[in-house]
Design a protein around this motif. Structure first.
Motif, PDB file in Angstrom:
ATOM      1  N   PRO A  91       0.730  -1.355  -0.127  1.00 23.54           N
ATOM      2  CA  PRO A  91      -0.022  -0.028  -0.101  1.00 23.54           C
ATOM      3  C   PRO A  91       0.649   1.543  -0.229  1.00 23.54           C
ATOM      4  O   PRO A  91       0.013   2.354  -0.384  1.00 23.54           O
ATOM      5  CB  PRO A  91      -0.728  -0.542   1.432  1.00 23.54           C
ATOM      6  N   ILE A  92       2.032   1.211   0.504  1.00 26.93           N
ATOM      7  CA  ILE A  92       3.272   2.047  -0.360  1.00 26.93           C
ATOM      8  C   ILE A  92       3.073   2.787  -0.999  1.00 26.93           C
ATOM      9  O   ILE A  92       3.479   4.266  -1.359  1.00 26.93           O
ATOM     10  CB  ILE A  92       3.974   1.805   0.400  1.00 26.93           C
ATOM     11  N   PHE A  93       2.401   2.388  -2.003  1.00 24.66           N
ATOM     12  CA  PHE A  93       2.387   2.087  -3.875  1.00 24.66           C
ATOM     13  C   PHE A  93       1.435   3.614  -3.557  1.00 24.66           C
ATOM     14  O   PHE A  93       0.375   3.057  -4.468  1.00 24.66           O
ATOM     15  CB  PHE A  93       2.388   1.626  -4.506  1.00 24.66           C
ATOM     16  N   ALA A  94       1.144   4.977  -3.850  1.00 25.53           N
ATOM     17  CA  ALA A  94      -0.066   5.622  -3.499  1.00 25.53           C
ATOM     18  C   ALA A  94       0.513   6.952  -3.711  1.00 25.53           C
ATOM     19  O   ALA A  94       1.687   7.380  -3.202  1.00 25.53           O
ATOM     20  CB  ALA A  94      -0.593   5.057  -2.603  1.00 25.53           C
ATOM     21  N   SER A  95      -0.174   7.598  -4.164  1.00 25.15           N
ATOM     22  CA  SER A  95       0.497   8.995  -4.032  1.00 25.15           C
ATOM     23  C   SER A  95       0.391   9.708  -3.119  1.00 25.15           C
ATOM     24  O   SER A  95       1.440  10.237  -2.169  1.00 25.15           O
ATOM     25  CB  SER A  95      -0.809   9.779  -4.802  1.00 25.15           C
ATOM     26  N   ILE A  96      -0.882   9.245  -1.848  1.00 27.15           N
ATOM     27  CA  ILE A  96      -1.254   9.413  -0.303  1.00 27.15           C
ATOM     28  C   ILE A  96      -1.379   8.751   0.318  1.00 27.15           C
ATOM     29  O   ILE A  96      -2.655   7.869   0.047  1.00 27.15           O
ATOM     30  CB  ILE A  96      -2.335  10.759  -0.268  1.00 27.15           C
ATOM     31  N   VAL A  97      -0.532   8.874   1.171  1.00 26.05           N
ATOM     32  CA  VAL A  97       0.128   7.604   1.723  1.00 26.05           C
ATOM     33  C   VAL A  97      -1.017   7.815   3.575  1.00 26.05           C
ATOM     34  O   VAL A  97       0.215   8.734   4.116  1.00 26.05           O
ATOM     35  CB  VAL A  97       0.977   6.273   2.215  1.00 26.05           C
TER      36      VAL A  97
ATOM     37  N   GLU B 276      11.875   9.354   2.140  1.00 31.28           N
ATOM     38  CA  GLU B 276      13.473  10.042   2.165  1.00 31.28           C
ATOM     39  C   GLU B 276      13.805  10.114   0.719  1.00 31.28           C
ATOM     40  O   GLU B 276      14.036  11.056  -0.395  1.00 31.28           O
ATOM     41  CB  GLU B 276      15.030   9.123   2.199  1.00 31.28           C
ATOM     42  N   GLU B 277      13.944   8.701   0.057  1.00 29.44           N
ATOM     43  CA  GLU B 277      14.127   8.637  -1.502  1.00 29.44           C
ATOM     44  C   GLU B 277      12.936   8.337  -2.381  1.00 29.44           C
ATOM     45  O   GLU B 277      13.110   7.305  -3.697  1.00 29.44           O
ATOM     46  CB  GLU B 277      15.196   7.104  -1.364  1.00 29.44           C
ATOM     47  N   ALA B 278      12.081   8.263  -1.725  1.00 27.86           N
ATOM     48  CA  ALA B 278      10.778   7.724  -2.979  1.00 27.86           C
ATOM     49  C   ALA B 278      10.781   6.157  -3.753  1.00 27.86           C
ATOM     50  O   ALA B 278      10.266   6.404  -4.756  1.00 27.86           O
ATOM     51  CB  ALA B 278       9.804   9.163  -3.612  1.00 27.86           C
ATOM     52  N   ALA B 279      11.117   5.395  -2.923  1.00 30.29           N
ATOM     53  CA  ALA B 279      11.217   4.115  -3.446  1.00 30.29           C
ATOM     54  C   ALA B 279      11.465   2.878  -2.650  1.00 30.29           C
ATOM     55  O   ALA B 279      12.209   3.641  -1.356  1.00 30.29           O
ATOM     56  CB  ALA B 279      12.828   4.320  -4.912  1.00 30.29           C
ATOM     57  N   VAL B 280      11.176   1.473  -2.637  1.00 26.53           N
ATOM     58  CA  VAL B 280      11.310   0.655  -1.867  1.00 26.53           C
ATOM     59  C   VAL B 280      12.946  -0.464  -2.498  1.00 26.53           C
ATOM     60  O   VAL B 280      12.530  -0.028  -3.807  1.00 26.53           O
ATOM     61  CB  VAL B 280      10.511   0.176  -1.391  1.00 26.53           C
ATOM     62  N   THR B 281      12.591  -0.890  -1.542  1.00 23.14           N
ATOM     63  CA  THR B 281      14.289  -1.924  -1.955  1.00 23.14           C
ATOM     64  C   THR B 281      13.511  -3.288  -0.952  1.00 23.14           C
ATOM     65  O   THR B 281      13.450  -3.174   0.115  1.00 23.14           O
ATOM     66  CB  THR B 281      15.912  -1.174  -2.022  1.00 23.14           C
ATOM     67  N   VAL B 282      12.988  -4.034  -2.284  1.00 20.22           N
ATOM     68  CA  VAL B 282      13.282  -4.992  -1.906  1.00 20.22           C
ATOM     69  C   VAL B 282      13.118  -6.233  -2.527  1.00 20.22           C
ATOM     70  O   VAL B 282      13.973  -6.393  -3.807  1.00 20.22           O
ATOM     71  CB  VAL B 282      11.381  -5.580  -2.158  1.00 20.22           C
ATOM     72  N   ASP B 283      13.676  -7.367  -1.759  1.00 19.61           N
ATOM     73  CA  ASP B 283      14.984  -8.495  -2.684  1.00 19.61           C
ATOM     74  C   ASP B 283      15.865  -7.625  -3.782  1.00 19.61           C
ATOM     75  O   ASP B 283      15.854  -8.743  -4.879  1.00 19.61           O
ATOM     76  CB  ASP B 283      14.332  -9.279  -3.271  1.00 19.61           C
TER      77      ASP B 283
ATOM     78  N   THR C  60      15.113  -1.657  -6.260  1.00 18.54           N
ATOM     79  CA  THR C  60      15.083  -0.734  -5.473  1.00 18.54           C
ATOM     80  C   THR C  60      13.235   0.212  -6.623  1.00 18.54           C
ATOM     81  O   THR C  60      14.221  -0.345  -7.875  1.00 18.54           O
ATOM     82  CB  THR C  60      15.841   0.331  -5.704  1.00 18.54           C
ATOM     83  N   ARG C  61      12.310  -0.288  -6.298  1.00 16.76           N
ATOM     84  CA  ARG C  61      11.184   0.083  -7.155  1.00 16.76           C
ATOM     85  C   ARG C  61      10.599   1.406  -7.055  1.00 16.76           C
ATOM     86  O   ARG C  61      10.504   1.786  -5.786  1.00 16.76           O
ATOM     87  CB  ARG C  61      10.081  -0.662  -6.639  1.00 16.76           C
ATOM     88  N   PRO C  62      10.901   2.763  -7.506  1.00 19.62           N
ATOM     89  CA  PRO C  62      10.155   3.715  -7.163  1.00 19.62           C
ATOM     90  C   PRO C  62       9.043   4.149  -6.605  1.00 19.62           C
ATOM     91  O   PRO C  62       8.177   3.089  -7.919  1.00 19.62           O
ATOM     92  CB  PRO C  62      10.522   4.956  -8.624  1.00 19.62           C
ATOM     93  N   VAL C  63       7.940   4.283  -6.254  1.00 19.87           N
ATOM     94  CA  VAL C  63       7.137   4.338  -5.675  1.00 19.87           C
ATOM     95  C   VAL C  63       5.626   5.821  -6.849  1.00 19.87           C
ATOM     96  O   VAL C  63       4.662   5.616  -6.352  1.00 19.87           O
ATOM     97  CB  VAL C  63       6.560   4.544  -4.554  1.00 19.87           C
ATOM     98  N   GLY C  64       6.620   6.597  -7.318  1.00 26.41           N
ATOM     99  CA  GLY C  64       5.923   7.204  -8.455  1.00 26.41           C
ATOM    100  C   GLY C  64       5.745   8.119  -7.575  1.00 26.41           C
ATOM    101  O   GLY C  64       6.774   8.978  -6.544  1.00 26.41           O
ATOM    102  N   ALA C  65       5.538   9.791  -7.898  1.00 29.51           N
ATOM    103  CA  ALA C  65       5.116  10.984  -7.332  1.00 29.51           C
ATOM    104  C   ALA C  65       4.603  11.785  -8.365  1.00 29.51           C
ATOM    105  O   ALA C  65       3.809  11.269  -9.207  1.00 29.51           O
ATOM    106  CB  ALA C  65       6.523  12.018  -9.107  1.00 29.51           C
ATOM    107  N   PRO C  66       3.423  13.215  -7.767  1.00 36.19           N
ATOM    108  CA  PRO C  66       3.983  12.971  -6.257  1.00 36.19           C
ATOM    109  C   PRO C  66       3.249  12.162  -5.266  1.00 36.19           C
ATOM    110  O   PRO C  66       3.148  11.136  -5.373  1.00 36.19           O
ATOM    111  CB  PRO C  66       2.807  14.444  -5.857  1.00 36.19           C
ATOM    112  N   PHE C  67       4.059  12.140  -4.163  1.00 36.01           N
ATOM    113  CA  PHE C  67       4.175  10.986  -3.141  1.00 36.01           C
ATOM    114  C   PHE C  67       4.100  11.546  -2.013  1.00 36.01           C
ATOM    115  O   PHE C  67       4.521  12.539  -1.535  1.00 36.01           O
ATOM    116  CB  PHE C  67       5.467   9.564  -3.682  1.00 36.01           C
ATOM    117  N   MET C  68       3.363  11.448  -0.834  1.00 35.44           N
ATOM    118  CA  MET C  68       3.413  12.327   0.003  1.00 35.44           C
ATOM    119  C   MET C  68       2.512  11.309   1.470  1.00 35.44           C
ATOM    120  O   MET C  68       1.565  10.998   1.456  1.00 35.44           O
ATOM    121  CB  MET C  68       2.508  13.580  -0.013  1.00 35.44           C
TER     122      MET C  68
END
Length: 327
Positions: A110-116, A137-144, A147-155
């Motif tokens: 669920p962190i992959f959304a514009s507004i969380v 901090e990075e607007a990205a998550v690292t799994v296995d 690194t995958r960006p969550v997109g923008a805008p992001f808050m």
């Protein structure tokens, strides 16, 4: 090659920024009634590419605010109820082996959304709270290892209940510092409360907001705000305010340089939202409390004697004179 500085925001662009900003505030104000100042702070935070920490009791409209922000910008929203058994993978997502294709497939969380909306963020374990640090901090998550960006805008809009502290984990300073602002919605005034009661109906009759703009326009507004002019005297003013918080005897931890950068970024957005292409000392002073207060840790003895971070800010504002600029 020498980088070419972006041109200063023009007067016409600042006026257009102000008009669009106020339209967005008014749009969200249709469902978050009687809280225009908090809505403005939320949009300032969004356009400054930051995250918002709301400290409030339940039932004040935190979820409504998050959903309204996402709907207004044609973005996505998610709500994560933080609990002690919440795992980091419950936020970021997990990689699953697909037997049909014999490949691993990533299932985003669920962190992959514009507004969380991170509801009651202090109820999760420190391990889960730390999972937010990279993405905030990075607007990205690292799994296995990927690194995958969550997109923008992001808050991220994190919430805490200031009254009920049983079964909670105090947010570490490193995570508090990742929140650009801290504020609260509070209970509505009498007129707003009457308006809310008069509009009460069934769930199906609740007002839903249509999109007023697009994520691309929000990103353009973020870029426009970055081009607002800042007089060097205001750089010195912000630095003096931040350094003064570190020199107060009652303070165990003063504001970091990240706090100074946050104050500058938000002051630029506020200036543009007021229709100006330059920052004034008032822009800084208005934002000092929501941007800096949560970054100050008071000594336990001073806190026992009634000294708060808000008192420290009051003393610092009185101690450091604002500059007189020609802008």
């Amino acid at each position: 090659m020498t980088a070419v500085a972006a041109p200063v925001l023009s007067v016409e662009e600042a006026a257009a920024f102000h008009d669009h900003f106020e339209q967005l505030v008014g749009h969200v104000g249709r469902v978050v009634v009687g809280k225009p100042d908090v809505i403005r702070l939320a949009f300032v935070c969004l356009l400054a590419e930051g995250h918002l920490l709301l400290e409030d009791v339940p039932g004040t409209g935190k979820t409504t605010l998050a959903k309204a922000l996402a709907s207004s910008i044609s973005g996505t929203s998610s709500r994560i109820q933080f609990t002690p058994d919440l795992l980091p993978s419950d936020l970021t997502g997990v990689t699953v082996f697909d037997q049909r294709t014999s490949e691993f497939e990533f299932h985003p969380g669920p962190i992959f959304a514009s507004i969380v909306l991170a509801d009651e963020i202090n109820r999760a374990s420190p391990k889960t709270q730390s999972a937010l640090l990279e993405v905030m901090e990075e607007a990205a998550v690292t799994v296995d290892g990927v690194t995958r960006p969550v997109g923008a805008p992001f808050m991220v809009i994190g919430t805490q209940n200031p009254i009920e502290q049983a079964g909670t984990y105090r947010l570490p300073e490193a995570q508090l510092d990742r929140f650009l602002m801290r504020t609260g919605l509070g209970h509505p005034g009498t007129d707003a409360a009457l308006s809310i009661l008069g509009a009460v109906g069934t769930r199906s009759s609740r007002l839903t907001l249509s999109a007023m703009t697009t994520p691309a326009v929000i990103l353009d507004m973020t870029g426009d705000a970055s081009r607002v002019h800042v007089d060097p005297a205001l750089f010195r003013y912000i630095t003096a305010l931040v350094e003064a918080t570190r020199a107060v005897d009652d303070v165990a931890l003063g504001v970091s340089q990240r706090g100074a950068i946050a104050l500058l970024r938000t002051a630029k957005v506020r200036a543009a939202s007021q229709g100006r292409n330059y920052v004034t000392p008032d822009d800084v002073k208005v934002l000092v409390r929501p941007v800096l207060t949560h970054r100050i840790a008071v000594h336990a003895e001073a806190e026992f004697n009634g000294v708060s971070a808000d008192d420290v800010i009051t003393a610092v504002l009185a101690q450091v004179p604002p500059p007189r600029t020609d802008t």
